[in-house]
Design an enzyme around this catalytic site. Structure first.
Site, PDB file in Angstrom:
ATOM      1  N   MET A  37       0.838  -1.194   0.000  1.00  0.00           N
ATOM      2  CA  MET A  37       0.000   0.000   0.000  1.00  0.00           C
ATOM      3  C   MET A  37       0.871   1.240   0.000  1.00  0.00           C
ATOM      4  SD  MET A  37      -2.882   1.477  -0.055  1.00  0.00           S
ATOM      5  CE  MET A  37      -3.166   3.256   0.049  1.00  0.00           C
ATOM      6  N   GLU A  38       0.489   2.206  -0.858  1.00  0.00           N
ATOM      7  CA  GLU A  38       1.332   3.358  -1.162  1.00  0.00           C
ATOM      8  C   GLU A  38       1.196   4.512  -0.179  1.00  0.00           C
ATOM      9  OE1 GLU A  38      -2.429   3.984  -3.871  1.00  0.00           O
ATOM     10  OE2 GLU A  38      -1.279   2.308  -3.092  1.00  0.00           O
ATOM     11  N   GLU A  52       4.762   0.682  -5.796  1.00  0.00           N
ATOM     12  CA  GLU A  52       4.417   1.605  -4.702  1.00  0.00           C
ATOM     13  C   GLU A  52       5.250   2.883  -4.765  1.00  0.00           C
ATOM     14  OE1 GLU A  52       1.752   0.730  -3.347  1.00  0.00           O
ATOM     15  OE2 GLU A  52       1.860  -1.335  -4.077  1.00  0.00           O
ATOM     16  N   GLU A 107      -3.769   2.813 -10.517  1.00  0.00           N
ATOM     17  CA  GLU A 107      -3.099   1.514 -10.434  1.00  0.00           C
ATOM     18  C   GLU A 107      -2.402   1.138 -11.743  1.00  0.00           C
ATOM     19  OE1 GLU A 107      -2.559   0.357  -7.729  1.00  0.00           O
ATOM     20  OE2 GLU A 107      -4.098   1.218  -6.451  1.00  0.00           O
TER      21      GLU A 107
END
Length: 862
Positions: free
Chosen positions: A270-271, A303, A325
């Site tokens: 998760m970024e 990421e 994405e």
């Protein structure tokens, strides 16, 4: 869950009314080791465009103690319900809100997840907020276009580490356990983060151009520290910094960059701005193949790309999730392929082999949708992290780069970042910048590619004269009907493709002798005059270099050559494209499973790309389990398992291929002799030169021995005793659920469906063990049980937990008309919401496809 949805219209109304300035968030996590809740105090300052207006702020909390708006205490019972706090009588201009609440730790991987490591009995916390879960930790205006600064103050047990988006300060307070972070830049709620616990850390720096220094950190639990290959992770990270900053022409926008390997993580990573969380299975406890390192590197780069595209510049609403994405996926693969010193210059082969296969599968489901999906509310977006959002979108971006030119593409991206830094955008903002730099009109392209669903098929039409020279060549494009239930109409599209001509050389290798790149028009037939007069080659490969997104078919003569020589292409990408085409034909019932098996067995020994080899292993097993005619299935499985054992024994000792074949063999071992070999390898009674039966491989063997009834509770417990870790706990849960007894199945089912106590990762492990393709009769009673339970599960569990059950326990292995009928009856009577209906319909489509493939395989054997 009830009362937690948010519609796009509500978000738009709130964005028109509010401008959010800052959050101050004070969390008391000092009791994290023992407690189930913690105190959360949020102060948010925001401006209202209207005097006397009404709005709401989001919060999911078991208790709210105090709500103060502009100095006035509000009646909590009157204003707080479900996930919202109602705010009335706003002042025009500046408002200040303070909310005091008790928020809950979770074990679902959503909000603030708490995990206790069985190795040291210490708690480890991390947040996961995408899509709408910051509201589980602090009161927030939970939508991406209401950006603000965030200042966290955290009280945690002494000696712990606290990491957030801003650099970690020295702890203060009488007990030295209060961390007061500096405010972040303006970012969205969903990329804020806290990671808290006695984590192990390794630090370094990235030194970039013009004296730029970015502090780097890598974190994991101490029980994984011995396996943490920090130098390799830093190396990939620095390559990404170099490549992205050059291509984006914009310096890294945050104060530091930490990567935190955290337990029980639902996604790959998760970024979070400056504090990326990554599933800690990427800290490899045992030997893995280079393909696993390549996938980890792509995740790291994905990421990192988000720090610019997603964090610096953020989508206005979730209908542009695909762009967020897809851009990160495309640029991460491009970086792996092109960055100086990269270990994976063949990364486009992996993309063609894995990501695009995922996209093609997703695009043929009844839930297929345009890349730019209609996202009406949070329920829509939560099930939209799919193969179209990631893989089809990235494939189309790759084609867009070919269409406008790579230099022009990145010049447009550079302008986009400079124009919209720390703001929010729509797709039109990026396309406008690309039109400026390329001179191309992208409106027609966008309409055809982004606003329509479905997949095209490209076939060559070749006429050859008596001398074997091509007289005419055309590309025929088809737009197959969309799956039943899908919205929209099939369309022909413009494609930028290459056509490769391949000949067998004197050593029997397939080498490319000619390449033509062209635009295929949005019509049924595109002439290719450049190939007239060229001698007919052994293989004609459409979409060579994989520039476009389309299903490709070989002409009859090329297919005949490929069946004999697929492993003889000198380059990995055309091999991968042909493997992918063969797999797609198998899924479509155009190639019988028994013929696909023979194709793989004839060519896999020559396949050097380990990622392709492992994909073929998975695909063959899936085909044999689901697509083979049931009366022939055991014959096919026996042939495959014997071949796997032969390859295991003959592979180069200690090689990636040997390890991959060991896992493939373990997955389908079935005869008493084969199972005895697994047990002997486990117990040391037999060895294979070079094969190290380490922790993870031991569990692969144990799980198969449990699933076949050779091992039971004593052996599983003994193996768990050897591996008293969180991973060992999950493997043991899988093995117990895999046992071929009615009692084991009933116990597993009850733990997942009738109870909600399991953590997310353990629940996933139990489901993985419960579903065994060679236990169809044992699992048959659970079809009815699934349909009786799934709607209540969906209503009562968090999204991640409910989706695991809805997808994982659907009776996909019961490939029969009765399963379709049971599904249809449930869909008609249960009236599920749109998200659950989508997931069940997708699973139904898999059964329908398997029935068609089984019929094709049966016909081939007649």
């Amino acid at each position: 869950m009830p009362g937690t949805n948010l519609t796009r219209e509500e978000a738009q109304q709130r964005a028109r009314l509010l401008t959010v300035d800052s959050y101050e968030i004070d969390l008391d996590l000092s009791g994290a080791q023992e407690d189930g809740t913690y105190r959360s105090v949020t102060t948010v300052r925001f401006d209202s465009a209207e005097e006397g207006a009404e709005t709401f702020i989001d919060l999911v909390a078991p208790a709210v103690h105090k709500v103060t708006l502009n100095g006035h205490a509000l009646d909590v019972a009157a204003v707080f319900r479900d996930s919202r706090i109602k705010l009335k009588h706003l002042k025009q201009g500046r408002n200040e809100l303070t909310v005091v609440a008790d928020c809950a730790y979770t074990n679902t991987g959503e909000g603030l997840h708490k995990f206790v490591d069985p190795v040291d009995d210490q708690a480890y916390l991390y947040t996961q907020f995408e899509v709408p879960d910051a509201r589980r930790v602090f009161a927030s205006f939970e939508q991406p276009d209401l950006k603000a600064t965030f200042q966290f103050t955290v009280k945690a047990p002494s000696g712990w580490t606290v990491i957030s988006n801003s650099p970690t300060p020295e702890p203060k307070g009488p007990d030295g356990n209060v961390w007061h972070f500096e405010p972040t830049p303006r970012i969205s709620t969903y990329i804020t983060a806290l990671i808290v616990g006695p984590y192990h850390a390794v630090h370094s720096t990235y030194e970039g151009p013009d004296g730029q220094v970015v502090p780097l950190g890598i974190y994991c639990r101490p029980s994984l520290a011995e396996f943490l290959d920090a130098d390799a992770i830093f190396e990939v990270t620095r390559q990404g910094f170099d490549w992205f900053q050059e291509k984006f022409d914009y310096a890294y926008p945050f104060a530091k960059y930490d990567q935190l390997f955290v337990p029980e993580f639902n996604a790959g990573a998760m970024e979070n701005a400056g504090a990326v969380t990554i599933r800690d299975q990427y800290v490899f406890r045992s030997k893995v193949t280079d393909a696993a390192y390549e996938v980890r590197a792509e995740t790291i780069l994905h990421e990192l790309a988000h720090m610019w595209f997603g964090d610096l510049v953020t989508m206005e609403w979730w209908n542009d999730l695909w762009l967020n994405e897809s851009f990160a996926t495309y640029t991460s693969i491009a970086c792996q392929a092109a960055a100086p010193g990269s270990r994976w210059p063949h990364s486009w082969t992996t993309f063609a082999n894995q990501m695009k296969t995922w996209a093609y599968r997703q695009d043929q489901l009844p839930s297929t949708h345009p890349i730019m999906a209609e996202i009406r509310d949070l329920d829509d977006v939560l099930v939209n992290f799919d193969g179209i959002t990631y893989a089809k979108g990235a494939s189309v971006l790759k084609q867009l780069v070919a269409y406008v030119g790579e230099d022009e593409f990145f010049r447009g991206v550079q302008a986009y970042f400079k124009r919209h830094a720390f703001g929010n955008t729509r797709l039109s903002d990026l396309l406008g910048a690309l039109e400026e730099t390329s001179g191309r009109d992208l409106r027609t392209w966008s309409k055809a590619w982004l606003e329509t669903a479905g997949i095209n098929v490209l076939r060559p039409e070749i006429e050859v004269d008596a001398d074997g020279v091509i007289a005419s060549f055309a590309v025929r494009q088809e737009a197959p009907a969309l799956p039943a239930g899908a919205k929209g109409e099939p369309v022909l599209r413009p494609h930028r493709i290459a056509i490769g001509l391949y000949e067998l050389d004197g050593s029997g290798k397939l080498v490319r002798t000619e390449r033509v790149e062209l635009d295929v028009t949005a019509t049924e037939r595109t002439e290719v005059p450049q190939l007239a007069g060229v001698r007919r080659p052994a293989v004609v490969l459409l979409n060579d270099d994989d520039l476009s997104y389309a299903k490709v078919r070989l002409d009859e003569e090329s297919l005949a050559t490929v069946k004999q020589h697929l492993g003889d292409f000198t380059e990995s990408l055309p091999r991968a494209l042909c493997w992918a085409s063969a797999w797609d034909m198998t899924r479509d019932g155009e190639l019988a499973t028994r013929d696909y098996l023979e194709l793989v067995l004839s060519g896999i020994a020559k396949e050097s790309d380990i990622g392709v080899v492992q994909s073929l292993h998975r695909q063959v097993k899936l085909a044999l389990d689901l697509y083979a005619a049931p009366e022939w299935r055991e014959t096919g499985l026996a042939r495959w398992t014997e071949a796997a054992l032969t390859h295991l024994r003959t592979a180069e000792p200690g090689s990636d291929h040997q390890l991959a074949w060991a896992r493939a063999f373990a997955a389908t071992a079935r005869t008493p002799q084969q199972l005895d070999l697994l047990a002997a390898l486990l117990e040391g009674g037999e060895t294979i030169e070079g094969l190290v039966v380490d922790t993870e491989l031991r569990w692969a063997f144990v799980e198969r021995l449990a699933a076949t009834g050779v091992y039971d509770e004593p052996e599983i417990a003994a193996e768990h005793e050897r591996d008293k870790t969180a991973a060992g706990e999950r493997h043991a849960a899988t093995a117990r659920a895999a046992r071929p007894t009615a009692e084991a199945k009933a116990e597993a089912w009850a733990s997942v469906v009738e109870s909600d106590k399991l953590p997310n990762a353990v629940q996933e492990a139990v489901i993985g063990g419960f579903v065994q393709t060679d236990q169809r009769e044992l699992l048959a009673p659970y079809t009815e049980k699934f349909f009786a339970a799934v709607k209540d599960v969906w209503a009562s569990r968090s999204h991640e937990m409910a989706q695991q059950i809805a997808v994982g326990l659907y009776p996909a292995v019961q490939v029969a008309e009765e399963t379709l009928a049971a599904t249809d009856a449930w869909l008609a009577s249960a009236e599920p919401n749109a998200a659950l209906r989508r997931l069940v319909s997708e699973s139904r489509s898999g059964v329908e496809r398997a029935l068609k493939a089984q019929a094709a395989d049966r016909a081939a054997g007649a």
